[in-house]
Motif scaffolding. Structure first.
Motif, PDB file in Angstrom:
ATOM      1  N   GLN A  28       0.874   5.701   0.834  1.00  0.00           N
ATOM      2  CA  GLN A  28       0.167   6.867   1.333  1.00  0.00           C
ATOM      3  C   GLN A  28       0.988   8.112   1.013  1.00  0.00           C
ATOM      4  OE1 GLN A  28      -0.950   6.740   5.493  1.00  0.00           O
ATOM      5  NE2 GLN A  28      -2.557   8.270   5.164  1.00  0.00           N
ATOM      6  N   ALA A  51      -3.481  -1.764  -8.603  1.00  0.00           N
ATOM      7  CA  ALA A  51      -4.201  -0.506  -8.825  1.00  0.00           C
ATOM      8  C   ALA A  51      -4.060  -0.133 -10.298  1.00  0.00           C
ATOM      9  CB  ALA A  51      -3.618   0.591  -7.949  1.00  0.00           C
ATOM     10  N   GLU A  75      -3.690   3.720   0.043  1.00  0.00           N
ATOM     11  CA  GLU A  75      -4.335   3.009  -1.043  1.00  0.00           C
ATOM     12  C   GLU A  75      -3.565   1.743  -1.401  1.00  0.00           C
ATOM     13  OE1 GLU A  75      -4.357   5.361  -4.626  1.00  0.00           O
ATOM     14  OE2 GLU A  75      -2.180   5.479  -4.734  1.00  0.00           O
ATOM     15  N   TYR A 126       0.861  -1.182   0.000  1.00  0.00           N
ATOM     16  CA  TYR A 126       0.000   0.000   0.000  1.00  0.00           C
ATOM     17  C   TYR A 126       0.891   1.223   0.000  1.00  0.00           C
ATOM     18  CZ  TYR A 126      -4.081  -2.863   1.238  1.00  0.00           C
ATOM     19  OH  TYR A 126      -5.104  -3.777   1.233  1.00  0.00           O
TER      20      TYR A 126
END
Length: 115
Positions: free
Chosen positions: A39, A60, A46, A37
């Motif tokens: 940030q 993603a 995310e 993830y």
């Protein structure tokens, strides 16, 4: 419990590459998935990429085709190969493990991409 230690962040020029590593330990046999993830300042954390125990991966949209997640179970390590880096990839990147329904997090590693 699962312990996670990230490494490999740094400063890179746009278009360059970095490889992040996450060494995991502890109750590793109960891990069902692992992921990365990120940030960025002022933004929510995310999902970047995730790999399940069965080897399925998802990414993603913003990194699909540029980043690759992989897991070496013999080395207890998860990697994130990041190519064609963009300034918008600048963030703190966190390693994540899901085990018995709990989320475990590493301390994070900073990735900065200059334009």
């Amino acid at each position: 419990q699962v312990q996670l230690v990230e490494s490999g962040g740094g400063l890179v020029q746009g278009g360059g590459s970095l490889r992040l590593s996450c060494l995991y330990s502890g109750s590793i046999f109960s891990i069902s998935s692992m992921g990365w993830y990120r940030q960025a300042p002022g933004k929510q954390r995310e999902l970047v990429a995730r790999v399940t125990n069965g080897g399925s991966t998802d990414y993603a949209d913003s990194v699909n085709g540029r980043f690759t997640i992989s897991r070496d179970k013999a080395k207890n390590t998860v990697y994130l190969q990041m190519n064609s880096l963009k300034p918008e990839d600048t963030a703190v990147y966190y390693c994540n493990a899901v085990s018995n329904g709990f989320n475990y997090w590493g301390q994070g590693t900073q990735v900065t991409v200059s334009s």
